[in-house]
Design an enzyme around this catalytic site. Structure first.
Site, mmCIF file in Angstrom:
data_model
loop_
_atom_site.group_PDB
_atom_site.id
_atom_site.type_symbol
_atom_site.label_atom_id
_atom_site.label_comp_id
_atom_site.label_asym_id
_atom_site.label_seq_id
_atom_site.Cartn_x
_atom_site.Cartn_y
_atom_site.Cartn_z
ATOM 1 N N PHE A 181 0.864 -1.185 0.000
ATOM 2 C CA PHE A 181 0.000 0.000 0.000
ATOM 3 C C PHE A 181 0.906 1.242 0.000
ATOM 4 O O PHE A 181 1.996 1.224 0.575
ATOM 5 C CB PHE A 181 -0.884 -0.033 1.243
ATOM 6 C CG PHE A 181 -1.939 1.024 1.284
ATOM 7 C CD1 PHE A 181 -3.095 0.922 0.532
ATOM 8 C CD2 PHE A 181 -1.792 2.133 2.109
ATOM 9 C CE1 PHE A 181 -4.078 1.900 0.585
ATOM 10 C CE2 PHE A 181 -2.764 3.122 2.167
ATOM 11 C CZ PHE A 181 -3.911 3.007 1.396
ATOM 12 N N SER A 183 1.424 3.915 1.563
ATOM 13 C CA SER A 183 2.003 4.482 2.779
ATOM 14 C C SER A 183 2.953 3.539 3.509
ATOM 15 O O SER A 183 3.566 3.922 4.510
ATOM 16 C CB SER A 183 0.875 4.900 3.740
ATOM 17 O OG SER A 183 0.117 3.769 4.134
ATOM 18 N N LYS A 184 3.111 2.316 3.027
ATOM 19 C CA LYS A 184 3.975 1.346 3.694
ATOM 20 C C LYS A 184 5.451 1.698 3.450
ATOM 21 O O LYS A 184 5.776 2.486 2.541
ATOM 22 C CB LYS A 184 3.680 -0.063 3.191
ATOM 23 C CG LYS A 184 2.248 -0.502 3.368
ATOM 24 C CD LYS A 184 1.792 -0.505 4.812
ATOM 25 C CE LYS A 184 0.371 -1.036 4.945
ATOM 26 N NZ LYS A 184 -0.132 -0.952 6.322
ATOM 27 N N PRO A 185 6.355 1.101 4.240
ATOM 28 C CA PRO A 185 7.789 1.391 4.022
ATOM 29 C C PRO A 185 8.227 1.204 2.570
ATOM 30 O O PRO A 185 8.975 2.029 2.035
ATOM 31 C CB PRO A 185 8.473 0.397 4.962
ATOM 32 C CG PRO A 185 7.513 0.254 6.101
ATOM 33 C CD PRO A 185 6.145 0.281 5.454
#
Length: 372
Positions: A181, A183-185
């Site tokens: 997704f 916004s993930k790292p």
């Protein structure tokens, strides 16, 4: 100020990103194109496992893992009470029963001793979450699982790139799952995910499950899902992966800087007396990727309001434990989860990304301290 800055990263990788996307557009293979196989090879090498099977989302990765392990309706899967709903949602979707266990109040991850107490003859798997970017207590949980001959599915949606005793998240259990997704790292520009394993039979099952259970064209040997990662998203991830190791290092620097700044004001990372702010505790064997930088505070709403007035965004991960979610209330009778209940009323996530400046961090910390 942005909670997560994706634009700075985009400008840094724009040339290689556009080259990757253009190649997909010119080839025209938008589903299961060559970029998907290339990404899987590189992700498996990064994590240190034999197999990576990309998926259309982190949620589908968890669902596919349960299906590959042949979890059936009525089976019990032990998991944490403090996570995003996807963790328990997939268990419920296949008719299995999520058995909620409370968290360690220091790390917010599942408490191993409580897992052992929750095991019954119906238990068929354990699904711990590596929350906020830090791996759960791998050795303790894996030992319990081995004793009871149970597979472990790591929900590493927030911990891709994290390290436990020199080994990377998603490569520490029977199957590791992550999310891409945005916004993930490591995030793509839409939904995406992956499963990781060293088991050839599970890898084959996962590969078939993500493509409608198809063994070969129009021959379906099992029931599956439409869980394929788009080729365009694979291209995005290939471009981002080149930058990712440097971003992991920068996340560690920024996370530590936050804690140092707060500690200058008397905040603590363990449950000692503190001046209104409890900073994250990172276990000595762990290197966190700080998917979120999450503190605990008194009077959370007043702090949120004070920060909003200064243009500083915040988020709550998560305002309700899973035992209080209306869709999962039928499973909440498994036992009390006081640590999860308490954390849900106090946690607050601050802006966190690899390009956060020290000046912005000082501004954020000063604003939090002033509001407490």
């Amino acid at each position: 100020m942005q909670f997560i800055d994706l634009q700075t990263q985009y400008h840094l990788i724009q040339p290689q990103l556009m080259a990757r996307l253009t190649n997909v557009l010119e080839c025209g293979q938008y589903v299961m194109g060559a970029e998907v196989a290339e990404l899987e090879r590189k992700l498996a090498e990064f994590v240190g496992v034999d197999y990576c099977i990309t998926m259309s989302s982190g949620t589908d990765a968890l669902l596919a893992a349960l299906l590959a392990l042949e979890i059936q309706a009525g089976d019990e899967v032990i998991t944490t009470a403090f996570s995003f709903i996807a963790t328990a949602e997939v268990i419920s979707l296949i008719g299995a029963v999520p058995v909620f266990v409370d968290i360690d109040p220091a790390t917010y991850n599942i408490a191993p001793a409580l897992i052992a107490q929750a095991i019954t003859p119906k238990t068929k798997a354990i699904m711990p979450v590596s929350l906020y970017g830090q791996c759960y207590a791998i050795e303790a949980v894996n030992q319990i699982a081995a004793t009871h001959h149970l597979p472990v599915i790591e929900d590493g949606a927030q911990s891709f790139g994290a390290v436990f005793n020199g080994k990377k998240s998603c490569g520490l259990t029977t199957i590791g799952c992550t999310s891409f997704f945005p916004s993930k790292p490591l995030g793509c520009y839409g939904d995406g995910g992956a499963c990781f394993t060293n088991d050839a039979n599970l890898a084959l099952a996962l590969t078939q499950i993500r493509n409608h259970g198809q063994e070969h064209r129009y021959y379906h040997s099992r029931v599956g899902i439409n869980g394929r990662l788009d080729t365009l998203q694979a291209a995005v991830l290939l471009a981002k992966l080149e930058q990712f190791p440097d971003e992991v290092k920068q996340r560690a620097v920024i996370g530590q800087r936050y804690s140092d700044l707060f500690q200058q004001h008397g905040a603590y990372s363990t449950n000692q007396a503190y001046t209104g702010v409890l900073t994250p505790y990172i276990a000595p064997e762990n290197h966190s990727v700080y998917a979120q930088y999450t503190i605990q505070i008194d009077e959370r709403q007043s702090v949120i309001t004070a920060l909003e007035q200064q243009g500083i965004p915040t988020a709550i991960h998560y305002p309700l434990p899973l035992t209080q979610q209306p869709a999962l209330m039928q499973y909440s009778a498994n036992g009390s989860v006081p640590n999860s209940d308490y954390a849900a009323t106090r946690v607050l996530s601050l802006p966190m990304h690899p390009y956060l400046t020290s000046a912005d961090q000082e501004r954020i910390v000063n604003a939090v301290i002033a509001a407490c």
